[in-house]
Design a protein around this motif. Structure first.
Motif, mmCIF file in Angstrom:
data_model
loop_
_atom_site.group_PDB
_atom_site.id
_atom_site.type_symbol
_atom_site.label_atom_id
_atom_site.label_comp_id
_atom_site.label_asym_id
_atom_site.label_seq_id
_atom_site.Cartn_x
_atom_site.Cartn_y
_atom_site.Cartn_z
ATOM 1 N N PRO A 1 43.363 48.798 52.885
ATOM 2 C CA PRO A 1 42.476 48.034 52.001
ATOM 3 C C PRO A 1 42.627 46.532 52.255
ATOM 4 O O PRO A 1 43.729 46.054 52.539
ATOM 5 C CB PRO A 1 42.961 48.408 50.603
ATOM 6 C CG PRO A 1 43.628 49.731 50.767
ATOM 7 C CD PRO A 1 44.255 49.695 52.131
ATOM 8 N N TRP B 1 45.570 44.716 50.671
ATOM 9 C CA TRP B 1 46.920 44.777 51.245
ATOM 10 C C TRP B 1 47.000 44.018 52.557
ATOM 11 O O TRP B 1 48.061 43.509 52.924
ATOM 12 C CB TRP B 1 47.380 46.229 51.367
ATOM 13 C CG TRP B 1 47.516 46.818 49.997
ATOM 14 C CD1 TRP B 1 46.663 47.685 49.387
ATOM 15 C CD2 TRP B 1 48.519 46.489 49.023
ATOM 16 N NE1 TRP B 1 47.081 47.934 48.095
ATOM 17 C CE2 TRP B 1 48.214 47.225 47.854
ATOM 18 C CE3 TRP B 1 49.642 45.659 49.027
ATOM 19 C CZ2 TRP B 1 48.997 47.139 46.691
ATOM 20 C CZ3 TRP B 1 50.425 45.585 47.874
ATOM 21 C CH2 TRP B 1 50.086 46.314 46.725
ATOM 22 N N LYS C 1 46.060 39.989 43.370
ATOM 23 C CA LYS C 1 46.991 40.974 42.802
ATOM 24 C C LYS C 1 46.502 42.412 42.894
ATOM 25 O O LYS C 1 45.295 42.683 42.889
ATOM 26 C CB LYS C 1 47.241 40.665 41.312
ATOM 27 C CG LYS C 1 47.778 39.275 41.033
ATOM 28 C CD LYS C 1 49.113 39.019 41.713
ATOM 29 C CE LYS C 1 49.677 37.661 41.325
ATOM 30 N NZ LYS C 1 50.650 37.167 42.302
ATOM 31 N N TYR C 2 47.469 43.299 42.896
ATOM 32 C CA TYR C 2 47.210 44.736 42.798
ATOM 33 C C TYR C 2 47.397 45.161 41.347
ATOM 34 O O TYR C 2 48.486 44.994 40.784
ATOM 35 C CB TYR C 2 48.197 45.495 43.683
ATOM 36 C CG TYR C 2 48.300 46.983 43.390
ATOM 37 C CD1 TYR C 2 47.268 47.854 43.736
ATOM 38 C CD2 TYR C 2 49.433 47.517 42.776
ATOM 39 C CE1 TYR C 2 47.364 49.224 43.485
ATOM 40 C CE2 TYR C 2 49.531 48.882 42.515
ATOM 41 C CZ TYR C 2 48.502 49.730 42.867
ATOM 42 O OH TYR C 2 48.600 51.077 42.612
ATOM 43 N N GLY C 3 46.339 45.700 40.749
ATOM 44 C CA GLY C 3 46.478 46.183 39.380
ATOM 45 C C GLY C 3 46.142 47.652 39.238
ATOM 46 O O GLY C 3 46.616 48.310 38.312
ATOM 47 N N CYS C 4 45.290 48.182 40.127
ATOM 48 C CA CYS C 4 44.903 49.578 39.980
ATOM 49 C C CYS C 4 44.610 50.256 41.315
ATOM 50 O O CYS C 4 44.808 51.456 41.462
ATOM 51 C CB CYS C 4 43.664 49.695 39.080
ATOM 52 S SG CYS C 4 42.156 49.054 39.848
ATOM 53 N N GLY C 5 44.105 49.509 42.270
ATOM 54 C CA GLY C 5 43.815 50.091 43.583
ATOM 55 C C GLY C 5 42.548 50.923 43.638
ATOM 56 O O GLY C 5 42.216 51.483 44.686
ATOM 57 N N VAL C 6 41.840 51.035 42.520
ATOM 58 C CA VAL C 6 40.639 51.881 42.506
ATOM 59 C C VAL C 6 39.416 51.113 41.970
ATOM 60 O O VAL C 6 38.513 51.700 41.392
ATOM 61 C CB VAL C 6 40.859 53.172 41.672
ATOM 62 C CG1 VAL C 6 41.909 54.053 42.328
ATOM 63 C CG2 VAL C 6 41.267 52.847 40.236
ATOM 64 N N GLN D 1 38.945 49.199 39.516
ATOM 65 C CA GLN D 1 38.736 49.236 38.072
ATOM 66 C C GLN D 1 39.081 47.918 37.381
ATOM 67 O O GLN D 1 38.442 47.555 36.405
ATOM 68 C CB GLN D 1 39.608 50.340 37.459
ATOM 69 C CG GLN D 1 39.011 51.728 37.551
ATOM 70 C CD GLN D 1 37.909 51.925 36.532
ATOM 71 O OE1 GLN D 1 37.959 51.379 35.442
ATOM 72 N NE2 GLN D 1 36.901 52.704 36.898
ATOM 73 N N CYS D 2 40.114 47.216 37.856
ATOM 74 C CA CYS D 2 40.678 46.153 37.020
ATOM 75 C C CYS D 2 40.271 44.743 37.439
ATOM 76 O O CYS D 2 40.330 43.814 36.641
ATOM 77 C CB CYS D 2 42.199 46.249 36.987
ATOM 78 S SG CYS D 2 43.004 45.694 38.504
ATOM 79 N N ALA E 1 41.845 42.653 39.370
ATOM 80 C CA ALA E 1 42.944 41.726 39.675
ATOM 81 C C ALA E 1 42.925 41.287 41.132
ATOM 82 O O ALA E 1 43.488 40.268 41.496
ATOM 83 C CB ALA E 1 44.288 42.382 39.354
ATOM 84 N N ASN F 1 36.617 42.302 34.506
ATOM 85 C CA ASN F 1 38.046 42.388 34.831
ATOM 86 C C ASN F 1 38.856 42.779 33.597
ATOM 87 O O ASN F 1 38.507 42.399 32.485
ATOM 88 C CB ASN F 1 38.568 41.023 35.299
ATOM 89 C CG ASN F 1 37.835 40.508 36.515
ATOM 90 O OD1 ASN F 1 36.635 40.684 36.636
ATOM 91 N ND2 ASN F 1 38.557 39.864 37.405
ATOM 92 N N ILE F 2 39.965 43.456 33.847
ATOM 93 C CA ILE F 2 40.856 43.839 32.747
ATOM 94 C C ILE F 2 41.932 42.775 32.554
ATOM 95 O O ILE F 2 42.518 42.295 33.519
ATOM 96 C CB ILE F 2 41.530 45.197 33.028
ATOM 97 C CG1 ILE F 2 40.492 46.316 33.023
ATOM 98 C CG2 ILE F 2 42.644 45.475 32.018
ATOM 99 C CD1 ILE F 2 41.045 47.671 33.442
#
Ligand code: FES
Ligand code: FES
Lengths: 722, 152
Positions: B20, B23, B35-40, B42-43, B45, B129-130
């Protein structure tokens, strides 16, 4: 100001020194790695550099709640230093241990970062000031009483001579601490009570702040772990050979008897290999447990004869039995994940004689204990270097993830290993908001007045899982947050003629833990919504009913009145808008909320406005309090609207934010905050308002729809008008 | 070897094409503000700008991005941290823990670039964003503040 950079630099220097040190002299290198050893330390809290920079040491952790800024305000209030010269540094629990716990408690939870340490950090600042002034007076050969200190400058009043703190710091550091350290009276404060800007904002707007998951060290590898998805389950077997040749993969290791991890050059390589790794799990007996089994067990507890009593006076059962009318309702609150934005992580270097960890923790001392145990080394040969947290909410007060990281690193001695959880692992290996139900029963007389109230809670006890030694003859006192007969933490705000609040402890295999607000969250819903039910059933105004019961609880009543007045209770809301109200005391503070909501014909809920009042006694930084209040509503409303974890075959079913949705911008109401410190006590602010968010909204939903939501979350319950 | 144009610099990335973009940026380019927050996806970040479009970098692979596409991360949003959104963020003390804020700021900056005076509805639609700390109201205020500054 350069606050984070200082700590980051010392952190990275520490890392560098440490790693170099492996090949040379680990212990010497580690001693160097300790922050600020060579600079003039006036006392444990205050370091002053020759160029006047002031470094304040922190034992509590910054996780977004503003503790760094609040603690600096308190120290600087007494230190009389130049605010623009302040930066902060985390002390390590190892340093504290070596100095007889010079920095006291490291725990940052229960909204106590400020309130539990306010006295001794203020004294630390005052003692340092006294020593600096003494040093200047000695240099001049004058009486210290003729000198004053302001903005890091000491003035000899009769002659007007001045010296800067940095010029006398070396001498001050050699003085013995003063025997008497008087503190200012609150009316003399110039910093405490001010909305000073946060010290740590800038680096959070440029991506520069280094979190645990961002750490880099020379030669570092990344581990991605996976535990048996069934709590309490084990690894039966795994086939490391199948992934050993994948790109970047260096090691495949087992964690205890319950997990595996792939160690690779990068996170993505480790995760890819982990996903490809064949693992056979043995979930054991727990693999048969379903959510319905847990629910049934809680339901059974609602009518059980045995229960621990939390608050009782008079004879509630008899009063209810004798009452001409009875109202009864059963409520429930689900398992919920903390889901901090930053998944669990820790970076560990283990050697046979030394173990150092770098991690975001809410409790440095507990992290040190966990590290030492997992490392198989005495605490004196370990240390915990803290980084700011990407959210905590209670999850980072416990260290299961750190133990795993140490157990992984131990298998690759001398190499820095950063263990990073995936979001999926974070979701299914959480420590969850406890699950409970409550049966509420009220006896009413002929006029509809409450003659007796029985609140039976059934469900999980946190203490029995986390600190069984703290149980009181088996009873978990934390269960009764906000329901206690008195005390300064969480006293009930009502006087009932007869009252019984008791708890049938029904534990499950799902590990519970402290959580933002934790047991207050459901206790406030149970009591505040049920009182609303009683009000409606007896044709009373919900506010009027409460006021009748609150005559003996003026502080509870004051915040409730404040929100009622601000929201315009008693006047008609805008067309289609409905109101609800709730109050509670917790974490030493009195809070209340009033909500305005609407529900459209399709049953869609819109929360328009929330008014929240907090009496936290002393308000250190009103703007920070507002931010905490807003944040607590996001967390609380998220829990109310969406938060639910469920168990299938012994494991948590929700794996990411798609199956565990959280509150987003479009659902966020306007929040109006009333901060009304009445003085004389130090209440918390990070958590209390979370507990009134849900009941205020639920009561408003009833007003709007005639539907009483008794089971959380609201999620897909039908809100169309009954 | 893949090439990425990140913050105006072309860098070679030695990673498999299915990595991805998130990364690749964090572990290979070495920029950890994203940042990594969910990887899918969704968030938010991991939000970066890809040719100006706010993009969840965890949801696209290295192999799908070409050298001609301009990636901007939080580190490259402004040379000195003084993008109007960053200035507004500091003025209002928007961040709490800060972990979501790189993504929030990148999403907000992209919104402003597209709509210099966004309405609350625009903000609701663009800012998905979350934030678990609960900065939403200040994020909204910050966007309005930056917008006012931009249009004088
Ligand atoms: S990490 Fe990319 S959207 Fe969450
Ligand atoms: S500021 Fe912490 S998650 Fe948004």
């Amino acid at each position: 100001m350069n606050h984070i950079r200082t700590s980051r630099r010392s952190l990275m220097q520490a890392a560098g020194a440490l790693v170099v040190g492996f090949h040379i002299a680990p212990r010497g290198a580690l001693a160097q790695a300790a922050p600020a050893n060579a600079t003039p330390e006036i006392n444990a809290w205050v370091v002053i550099h020759p160029d006047d920079r002031v470094v304040l040491r922190m034992a509590r952790t910054e996780m977004g709640q503003g503790t760094r800024t609040g603690l600096c305000q308190m120290i600087a209030e007494e230190l009389h230093c130049d605010w623009s010269k302040i930066s902060t540094e985390y002390v390590t629990p190892g340093q504290s241990l070596a100095r007889n716990r010079a920095w006291g408690n490291f725990l940052t939870a229960g909204s106590q970062g400020i309130r539990q340490s306010q006295d001794y950090v203020r004294r630390g600042g005052a003692a340092a000031r006294i020593m600096l002034v003494q040093a200047a007076a000695a240099r001049w050969g004058v009486d210290a009483a003729t000198c004053t200190a302001k903005d890091s400058v000491i003035t000899h009043t009769p002659t007007g001579r001045t010296l800067r703190y940095g010029e006398v710091a070396g001498e001050a550091a050699r003085l013995s601490p003063p025997a008497q350290v008087p503190l200012k009276e609150p009316r003399e404060w110039t910093l405490i009570g001010q909305s000073v800007p946060r010290l740590d904002t800038a680096d959070k707007t440029t991506g520069k702040l280094i979190y645990g998951s961002d750490l880099k060290m020379p030669g570092m590898l990344v581990a991605v772990p996976r535990r048996c998805p069934v709590f309490g389950g084990k690894v039966r077997s795994f086939d490391a050979a199948r992934v050993a040749g994948m790109p970047g993969v260096k090691h495949v290791v087992q964690i205890g008897d319950y997990g595996v991890a792939v160690i690779a050059d990068t996170f993505w390589q480790a995760k890819t290999a982990l996903d490809a790794l064949p693992v056979q799990w043995d979930g054991g007996e727990n693999a048969r447990i379903q959510q319905a089994d847990i629910n049934a067990r809680l339901t059974e507890g609602l009518n059980a004869t045995e229960a621990f009593v939390g608050n009782s006076h008079g004879d509630a059962r008899a009063a209810i039995a004798a009452a001409p009318r009875k109202i009864e309702a059963v409520y429930s609150y689900p398992f919920q994940n903390h889901a901090p934005m930053e998944p669990m992580n820790a970076t560990v270097v283990w050697t046979p004689t030394r173990c150092d960890v770098w991690c975001p923790t809410q409790n440095g001392e507990a992290a040190l204990v966990a590290t030492a145990q997992a490392a198989g080394l005495p605490q004196t040969q370990c240390d915990v270097h803290r980084v700011d947290l990407g959210g905590g909410f209670g999850r980072r007060t416990t260290h299961d993830w750190l133990i795993d990281a140490v157990l992984i690193a131990k298998q690759v001695p001398g190499v820095p290993i950063k263990t990073m959880w995936t979001r999926e692992e974070d979701m299914v290996q959480g420590r969850y908001h406890p699950i409970t139900k409550a049966k509420m029963t009220a006896g009413l007389d002929a006029n509809g007045e409450i003659t007796g109230l029985h609140m039976r809670i059934s469900g999980q006890s946190i203490l029995s899982f986390v600190f069984p030694n703290a149980l009181q003859n088996g009873r978990d006192p934390v269960q009764f947050q906000g329901l206690n007969a008195g005390g300064t933490e969480g006293a009930i705000g009502y006087t009932f003629p007869n009252l019984l609040i008791d708890h049938a402890m029904r534990n499950t295999h799902v590990p519970p833990h402290f959580w933002r607000g934790v047991n207050h969250n459901q206790n406030a819903i149970y009591l505040e919504c049920f009182l609303d039910e009683v009000a409606h059933a007896t044709n009373q105004d919900p506010l009027a009913l409460r006021r009748k019961l609150m005559a003996n609880h003026p502080k509870h009543l004051a915040v409730l009145n404040a929100v009622a007045e601000r929201i315009g209770w008693g006047s008609a809301p805008p067309a289609g808008v409905f109101r609800g109200i709730a109050q509670q005391m917790g974490f030493g503070s009195y809070v209340a909320a009033a909500a305005e909501i609407s529900v459209n014909a399709q049953g869609q809920l819109k929360i328009h406005r929330i008014v929240a009042a907090t009496d936290c006694g002393v308000a250190v930084n009103p703007k920070q309090i507002e931010m905490q209040v807003e944040g607590s509503f996001v967390y609380g409303l998220s829990a109310l609207l969406h938060g639910e974890c469920t168990v299938k075959d012994g494991a948590i079913e929700q794996t990411n934010f798609d199956s565990y949705p959280v509150l987003r911008m479009e659902e966020m109401p306007k929040v109006e905050t009333i901060v009304m410190p009445s003085g004389g006590f130090w209440g918390g602010v990070g958590e209390p308002t979370i507990m009134v968010a849900a009941p205020a909204v639920l009561n408003a939903i009833f007003a709007a729809t005639g539907k009483r939501i008794r089971d959380l979350p609201i999620k897909d319950q039908d809100l169309r008008r009954a | 070897m893949a090439k990425l144009n990140v913050n105006g610099r072309v860098v070679e990335v030695n990673a498999s094409p299915d990595t991805p973009l998130l990364w690749a940026i964090r572990d290979h380019v070495g920029l950890t503000g994203t940042k990594y927050g969910c990887g899918v996806a969704q968030c938010g970040a991991c939000t970066v700008h890809l040719d100006g479009v706010p993009t969840r970098s965890c949801g696209i692979t290295l192999g799908s991005v070409t050298e001609t596409q301009k990636i901007v991360t939080i580190e490259g949003l402004s040379p000195d941290g003084n993008h109007p959104i960053q200035v507004a963020w500091r003025a209002l003390d928007v961040p709490q823990c800060g972990f979501c804020q790189s993504g929030m700021i990148m999403a907000a900056a992209a919104l402003l670039a597209e709509k210099p005076r966004p309405t609350d509805e625009d903000i609701d639609a663009a800012m998905t964003n979350i934030c678990r700390c609960g900065t939403y109201n200040r994020v909204r205020e910050g966007i309005h503040r930056a917008a006012r500054g931009l249009s004088g």
